[in-house]
Design an enzyme around this catalytic site. Structure first.
Site, short mmCIF file in Angstrom:
data_model
loop_
_atom_site.label_atom_id
_atom_site.label_comp_id
_atom_site.label_asym_id
_atom_site.label_seq_id
_atom_site.Cartn_x
_atom_site.Cartn_y
_atom_site.Cartn_z
N GLU A 41 -8.19 0.37 4.13
CA GLU A 41 -8.04 0.59 5.56
C GLU A 41 -8.40 2.03 5.93
O GLU A 41 -8.04 2.97 5.23
CB GLU A 41 -6.58 0.29 5.93
N LYS A 109 -7.68 -4.77 13.84
CA LYS A 109 -6.33 -5.12 13.38
C LYS A 109 -5.53 -5.72 14.53
O LYS A 109 -5.55 -5.20 15.64
CB LYS A 109 -5.65 -3.86 12.85
N CYS A 161 -3.76 -4.91 6.32
CA CYS A 161 -2.46 -4.35 5.95
C CYS A 161 -1.31 -5.05 6.67
O CYS A 161 -0.90 -6.14 6.28
CB CYS A 161 -2.44 -2.84 6.20
#
Length: 615
Positions: A41, A109, A161
């Site tokens: 990330e 995200k 994540c």
């Protein structure tokens, strides 16, 4: 096909270093004929850019690097690379999917981390499920949004994540879209035992969603406080296929699986707290040293548990780094290539480098004991550190006399106990700082989390320093870790410190001062701390939980809890001023990363009053 996850040791805003790590990893991946590789990330800029994310230039710089530097190095390979992207005045935490030199998709995200050490909503906006758009950049449009990517025999979905840790996660919607490969580029900070939780997540996700799951985490001490273990895992339909070595000293690692091979089950990881602590802090010190371009460390070595732990961790930084990188590469990474010619055939590289990097001093007063001096001296000799010994009674006496003359009275232990203790710790600070400045070195401060809880530390004394390696770990852990280090790592000089009762050695010798007498037993302090700080229970709730499981009398338990909460509230100002520390456990007391508490408060006055009357 060959598919892979890669870890990277990046540094915020290090455009040259970060892009080179990515490019070198891509070069190695092509040599191994890897078809698809997933990077962590925000790997172009670094995860820890903090409020620089709020600038309008940073994301543009990342996009330029992506197009101008990364893309030309992706011929005959596909990769996923993390970067921030601004779209319609909102900044998004994204992954760029590239194939054969072409940027095909930008995947944002959907769920932002906003607990513990994470503050992502301060900088980023969560992308809405199923939303699709495009971004225009320098004359070209790129697809941006919640896309499923078709690649060879795979349909690829992304969980970035935090996305994977939510109940309503992107993967919940992948099965209906026939996704059979999930990529998870992550920046998941290290904590003791956390790897097992991630491992369970990856395996269970691959089973639940009937897919291959690739997890790729950042590596190293990226920005100063957070440590990333560089974990890479590949699992297929409930079987862990590959898992790498954690906490590597290398710039990157690649974990590759040839899907044509028969599936082989990887050995499951078992957490071993002492080893995790050892390797995590050693790597964190190494990265802090080289990224700050300092010449080494200076440490006031008292002979006690905390300073001895710090000294051993520096020695372990050297030992583990040399073991993994080799002498030449280790010296190159700490910007000391010239030392290679100084090491003779008769010298041990570990001792030589530790001697160059670590300078210690035992700063005694008339209240110091011979046993702690011997403990410090023998430890420094065993690991090869420079060792000095000087007394500071003259400095203490000078400060004391000036105050006595001003107040027109003598100071006494009965009346001025705290002041007389603290002046000894403070008198040590200027001279050890002077040595650190002369050496252009990082001054290590040795405060631990248990001391931080209750303010059992002298500001501008034993808290003085550039870095606090053990400030996020409790004293009870440190005491047992030193015994483990003596027996397992074979540091025989630790036999001296392990026989000592922890003591500040600031009161006259006849008083037999110990830390646990001043405070409370460290195991009890740890029990109270976990309930009060990690679980955020009230004083009464802490008491109700502990009275059933602790052997202490009811009155003593109440007194300990009351003392803890009073000292906690009173000493927030000290925690605000502690040197930067590494996050090592599931929680810490650093207000800049995990635990914010008001400097001024009622001090739990009403709650403690209730506890005093509670039956």
């Amino acid at each position: 096909m060959k598919i892979a996850g890669a870890t990277l040791n990046q540094t915020p805003l290090d455009w040259k270093g970060n892009s080179e790590n990515i490019i070198h990893a891509l070069e190695e991946a092509r040599k191994e004929q890897i078809d698809l590789i997933c990077f962590p990330e925000l790997s172009i800029c670094g995860y820890g850019c903090e409020d620089m994310f709020l600038s309008n230039w940073l994301w543009k710089k990342c996009f330029d690097i992506l197009i101008e530097k990364i893309l030309p190095n992706t011929k005959n390979i596909a990769c996923a690379v993390g970067l921030p992207v601004k779209h319609e005045d909102n900044l998004y935490n994204c992954v760029a999917f590239i194939q054969n030199g072409e940027l095909l998709h930008i995947i944002p995200k959907q769920n932002l981390a906003n607990d513990g050490v994470h503050y992502e909503p301060r900088w980023f906006t969560p992308w809405k499920y199923s939303q699709q758009s495009n971004i225009h950049w320098k004359g070209k449009d790129y697809l941006m949004g919640d896309y499923i990517i078709e690649f060879a025999n795979y349909k690829i979905g992304f969980e970035i994540c935090e996305d994977a840790w939510r109940v309503d996660r992107p993967a919940c919607r992948f099965m209906e879209k026939e996704v059979n490969l999930i990529l998870n580029p992550s920046a998941s900070h290290f904590a003791i035992g956390k790897s097992i939780i991630r491992q369970e997540l990856v395996i269970s996700s691959s089973k639940q969603y009937k897919c291959t799951y690739i997890y790729a985490n950042l590596l190293g001490n990226e920005a100063g406080r957070m440590i990333y273990d560089g974990e890479v895992m590949i699992a297929k339909e409930g079987t862990l296929i590959l898992k790498n070595q954690l906490l590597s000293f290398h710039d990157f690692q690649i974990c590759c699986w040839d899907t044509n091979d028969e599936t082989k089950e990887a050995e499951l990881y078992e957490a071993r707290s002492n080893e995790e602590f050892q390797h995590a802090v050693a790597l964190a010190l190494f990265d802090y040293l080289r990224k700050s371009k300092s010449n080494g460390f200076v440490l006031s070595l008292s002979g006690g548990a905390d300073s001895s732990t710090c000294a051993i961790l520096v020695a372990e930084m050297v030992r583990l780094g040399l073991k993994e990188l080799g002498l030449a590469r280790f010296l190159e990474k700490i910007h000391k290539k010239e030392w290679l010619n100084e090491i003779t055939k008769n010298q041990q590289p570990e001792q030589f480098i530790t001697h160059k990097l670590l300078t210690t001093a035992y700063q005694s007063t008339k209240n110091s004991g011979h046993n702690t001096y011997e403990s410090a001296r023998k430890l420094a000799k065993e690991i090869g550190a420079v060792f000095y010994h000087w007394g500071i009674d003259d400095e203490v006496e000078t400060y004391t006399k000036k105050i006595e003359q001003s107040l027109n009275r003598q100071l006494s232990w009965e009346r001025d106990d705290i002041a007389l203790q603290n002046i000894q710790a403070r008198a040590r600070s200027p001279i050890i700082w002077m040595l650190a400045n002369i050496n252009n070195a990082l001054l290590i401060t040795t405060s631990n989390r248990s001391e931080g809880d209750v303010g059992y530390t002298t500001m501008d004394g034993d808290t003085s320093g550039s870095i606090a390696p053990i400030a996020a770990i409790d004293k009870f852990f440190i005491i047992q870790w030193l015994k483990w280090a003596e027996n397992t790592l074979n540091y025989k000089s630790l036999g001296y410190v392990n026989k000592l009762q922890p003591s500040a050695e600031l009161r006259p010798k006849g008083e037999n001062q110990t830390d646990e007498t001043d405070l409370m037993p460290y195991q009890l302090l740890l029990s109270i701390e976990k309930l009060a700080i990690e679980e955020k229970l009230s004083p009464v709730e802490v008491y109700e939980k502990l009275k059933e499981i602790t052997p202490h009398e009811e009155r003593n338990l109440k007194e300990a809890i009351i003392k803890f909460f009073k000292l906690w509230a009173r000493n927030q100002w000290k925690r605000e001023r502690l040197a930067p520390s590494f996050h090592l456990d599931t929680f810490n007391v650093d207000p800049k990363t995990w635990c914010r508490f008001p400097i001024l408060s009622s001090g739990f006055q009403e709650e403690l009053s209730i506890l005093e009357k509670w039956n």
